[in-house]
Design a protein around this motif. Structure first.
Motif, short mmCIF file in Angstrom:
data_model
loop_
_atom_site.label_atom_id
_atom_site.label_comp_id
_atom_site.label_asym_id
_atom_site.label_seq_id
_atom_site.Cartn_x
_atom_site.Cartn_y
_atom_site.Cartn_z
N CYS A 1 0.82 -1.22 0.00
CA CYS A 1 0.00 0.00 0.00
C CYS A 1 0.86 1.27 0.00
O CYS A 1 0.49 2.25 -0.65
CB CYS A 1 -0.99 -0.01 1.15
SG CYS A 1 -0.25 -0.03 2.77
N ALA A 2 2.00 1.25 0.69
CA ALA A 2 2.88 2.43 0.66
C ALA A 2 3.45 2.61 -0.74
O ALA A 2 3.63 3.74 -1.21
CB ALA A 2 4.00 2.27 1.68
N LEU B 1 1.93 1.99 -3.48
CA LEU B 1 0.89 2.59 -4.30
C LEU B 1 0.99 4.12 -4.27
O LEU B 1 0.96 4.78 -5.30
CB LEU B 1 -0.49 2.14 -3.83
CG LEU B 1 -1.69 2.73 -4.55
CD1 LEU B 1 -1.72 2.30 -5.99
CD2 LEU B 1 -2.97 2.32 -3.84
N LEU B 2 1.15 4.66 -3.08
CA LEU B 2 1.26 6.12 -2.94
C LEU B 2 2.52 6.66 -3.59
O LEU B 2 2.49 7.67 -4.29
CB LEU B 2 1.23 6.50 -1.46
CG LEU B 2 -0.05 6.17 -0.71
CD1 LEU B 2 0.12 6.43 0.78
CD2 LEU B 2 -1.20 6.97 -1.27
N LEU B 3 3.63 5.97 -3.38
CA LEU B 3 4.90 6.45 -3.94
C LEU B 3 4.98 6.28 -5.45
O LEU B 3 5.58 7.11 -6.13
CB LEU B 3 6.07 5.75 -3.26
CG LEU B 3 6.28 6.17 -1.81
CD1 LEU B 3 7.42 5.39 -1.18
CD2 LEU B 3 6.56 7.66 -1.71
N THR B 4 4.37 5.25 -5.96
CA THR B 4 4.34 5.09 -7.41
C THR B 4 3.54 6.22 -8.05
O THR B 4 3.95 6.78 -9.07
CB THR B 4 3.73 3.73 -7.79
OG1 THR B 4 4.56 2.70 -7.23
CG2 THR B 4 3.65 3.54 -9.28
N GLY B 5 2.43 6.57 -7.43
CA GLY B 5 1.64 7.70 -7.92
C GLY B 5 2.42 9.01 -7.84
O GLY B 5 2.38 9.82 -8.77
N ALA B 6 3.13 9.20 -6.73
CA ALA B 6 3.94 10.41 -6.58
C ALA B 6 5.04 10.46 -7.63
O ALA B 6 5.35 11.53 -8.17
CB ALA B 6 4.53 10.47 -5.18
N TRP C 1 13.65 2.05 -1.28
CA TRP C 1 12.42 1.28 -1.34
C TRP C 1 12.56 -0.02 -0.55
O TRP C 1 11.69 -0.35 0.25
CB TRP C 1 12.11 0.96 -2.81
CG TRP C 1 10.71 0.50 -3.07
CD1 TRP C 1 10.21 -0.74 -2.87
CD2 TRP C 1 9.65 1.28 -3.58
NE1 TRP C 1 8.91 -0.79 -3.24
CE2 TRP C 1 8.52 0.43 -3.68
CE3 TRP C 1 9.53 2.61 -3.98
CZ2 TRP C 1 7.30 0.88 -4.15
CZ3 TRP C 1 8.32 3.03 -4.45
CH2 TRP C 1 7.22 2.20 -4.53
N SER D 1 5.26 -0.88 4.34
CA SER D 1 4.11 -1.47 3.66
C SER D 1 3.64 -2.74 4.35
O SER D 1 2.44 -3.00 4.43
CB SER D 1 4.44 -1.80 2.21
OG SER D 1 4.02 -0.77 1.37
N ALA E 1 -3.82 -1.57 -2.32
CA ALA E 1 -2.40 -1.60 -2.63
C ALA E 1 -2.20 -1.65 -4.14
O ALA E 1 -3.17 -1.62 -4.89
CB ALA E 1 -1.72 -2.79 -1.97
N LYS E 2 -0.95 -1.77 -4.56
CA LYS E 2 -0.67 -1.79 -5.99
C LYS E 2 -0.44 -3.18 -6.54
O LYS E 2 -0.39 -3.37 -7.74
CB LYS E 2 0.52 -0.89 -6.32
CG LYS E 2 1.86 -1.40 -5.87
CD LYS E 2 2.97 -0.45 -6.29
CE LYS E 2 4.29 -1.09 -6.04
NZ LYS E 2 5.02 -1.37 -7.23
#
Length: 78
Positions: free
Chosen positions: A20-21, A23-28, A46, A54, A66-67
């Motif tokens: 899940c963490a 997911l946020l960083l990939t978007g950022a 990472w 995560s 999550a991603k």
């Protein structure tokens, strides 16, 4: 959703969303850095920080967002 598209000859045993963490960083990354490939330092960060965070957040959020999807099926006797 994934259960709905599974073949009839397979039974979904378990499914979890992981990272899940990430997911946020990939978007950022897509919005801010706009890099197609991470640097070696970003991969190390990472591995050392994001993955352990995560793992905790995934449990707290009951593996609900999550991603990455991890699923296990078994073949049925049809």
């Amino acid at each position: 959703m994934l259960r709905d598209i599974s073949p009839a000859t397979l039974h979904l045993e378990a499914m979890r969303y992981l990272d899940c963490a990430g997911l946020l960083l990939t978007g950022a990354n897509k919005l801010l850095l706009r890099q197609s490939m991470p640097t070696k330092a970003q991969l190390q960060f990472w591995d050392e920080w994001i993955i352990p965070i995560s793992r905790v957040l995934d449990r707290v959020l009951f593996y609900s967002i999550a991603k990455t999807i991890f699923a296990v099926w078994h073949k049925t006797d049809s």
